[in-house]
Write a protein that holds these residues in place. Sequence first.
Motif, PDB file in Angstrom:
ATOM      1  N   ILE A 137       3.887   4.800  -7.150  1.00  0.00           N
ATOM      2  CA  ILE A 137       3.071   4.628  -8.350  1.00  0.00           C
ATOM      3  C   ILE A 137       2.156   5.838  -8.563  1.00  0.00           C
ATOM      4  CG2 ILE A 137       1.306   3.184  -9.428  1.00  0.00           C
ATOM      5  CD1 ILE A 137       2.615   0.799  -8.020  1.00  0.00           C
ATOM      6  N   LEU A 138       1.584   6.351  -7.493  1.00  0.00           N
ATOM      7  CA  LEU A 138       0.661   7.478  -7.617  1.00  0.00           C
ATOM      8  C   LEU A 138       1.346   8.826  -7.438  1.00  0.00           C
ATOM      9  CD1 LEU A 138      -2.454   6.139  -5.707  1.00  0.00           C
ATOM     10  CD2 LEU A 138      -2.045   6.226  -8.155  1.00  0.00           C
ATOM     11  N   GLU A 139       2.638   8.863  -7.575  1.00  0.00           N
ATOM     12  CA  GLU A 139       3.362  10.116  -7.448  1.00  0.00           C
ATOM     13  C   GLU A 139       2.988  11.033  -8.613  1.00  0.00           C
ATOM     14  OE1 GLU A 139       7.977  11.621  -6.964  1.00  0.00           O
ATOM     15  OE2 GLU A 139       7.501   9.522  -7.191  1.00  0.00           O
ATOM     16  N   PRO A 140       2.611  12.256  -8.310  1.00  0.00           N
ATOM     17  CA  PRO A 140       2.187  13.148  -9.400  1.00  0.00           C
ATOM     18  C   PRO A 140       3.363  13.530 -10.301  1.00  0.00           C
ATOM     19  CG  PRO A 140       2.267  14.332  -7.331  1.00  0.00           C
ATOM     20  CD  PRO A 140       2.529  12.893  -7.012  1.00  0.00           C
ATOM     21  N   ILE A 141       3.075  13.631 -11.565  1.00  0.00           N
ATOM     22  CA  ILE A 141       4.066  14.058 -12.544  1.00  0.00           C
ATOM     23  C   ILE A 141       3.662  15.454 -13.008  1.00  0.00           C
ATOM     24  CG2 ILE A 141       5.096  13.591 -14.784  1.00  0.00           C
ATOM     25  CD1 ILE A 141       4.438  10.662 -14.327  1.00  0.00           C
ATOM     26  N   TYR A 142       4.494  16.395 -12.698  1.00  0.00           N
ATOM     27  CA  TYR A 142       4.197  17.781 -13.038  1.00  0.00           C
ATOM     28  C   TYR A 142       4.714  18.096 -14.449  1.00  0.00           C
ATOM     29  CZ  TYR A 142       3.266  18.152  -8.065  1.00  0.00           C
ATOM     30  OH  TYR A 142       2.755  17.963  -6.825  1.00  0.00           O
ATOM     31  N   PHE A 162       0.834  -1.206   0.000  1.00  0.00           N
ATOM     32  CA  PHE A 162       0.000   0.000   0.000  1.00  0.00           C
ATOM     33  C   PHE A 162       0.869   1.257   0.000  1.00  0.00           C
ATOM     34  CE2 PHE A 162      -2.386   3.249   2.397  1.00  0.00           C
ATOM     35  CZ  PHE A 162      -3.449   3.413   1.524  1.00  0.00           C
ATOM     36  N   LEU A 163       1.931   1.266   0.818  1.00  0.00           N
ATOM     37  CA  LEU A 163       2.808   2.429   0.864  1.00  0.00           C
ATOM     38  C   LEU A 163       3.581   2.599  -0.444  1.00  0.00           C
ATOM     39  CD1 LEU A 163       4.169   2.188   4.508  1.00  0.00           C
ATOM     40  CD2 LEU A 163       2.544   3.843   3.592  1.00  0.00           C
ATOM     41  N   VAL A 164       3.987   1.501  -1.076  1.00  0.00           N
ATOM     42  CA  VAL A 164       4.645   1.599  -2.377  1.00  0.00           C
ATOM     43  C   VAL A 164       3.664   2.165  -3.392  1.00  0.00           C
ATOM     44  CG1 VAL A 164       5.522   0.202  -4.305  1.00  0.00           C
ATOM     45  CG2 VAL A 164       6.377  -0.181  -2.007  1.00  0.00           C
TER      46      VAL A 164
END
Length: 112
Positions: A103-108, A96-98
């Motif tokens: 994976i859900l890290e925003p891409i600006y 869940f933490l991964v």
Amino acid sequence: MTATILGVGPGVFIIAVIWVVTLLLSVLLCRASGKARFWTAMVFILALITTLILVFFPRVSQTPAPAKEIQIVDTFFIGRYILISVMSVIFLGSIFLVFIYHILEPIYAKRI
């Protein structure tokens, strides 16, 4: 089955002790004077007779006892399942933490 020491039974060690004591007594009696010197032969004959008795009349039979079927019992059954459940919870939490941080890290968008 009797316990073995270094792969041999206790009878071998008994015979070894008998002959070590015989050797020591023979050395001591050979240095004695008079009739005590002739006791060396008696000590040797006594050790020889004892060794022959131990070799030719063993206490344990030569044929092994019939083997019982080995029954495997899991004594750590509950502890093993508790350990598996705790490890599963930790694994799911790690996944869940991964998922959140990688994976859900925003891409600006980059400036042009």
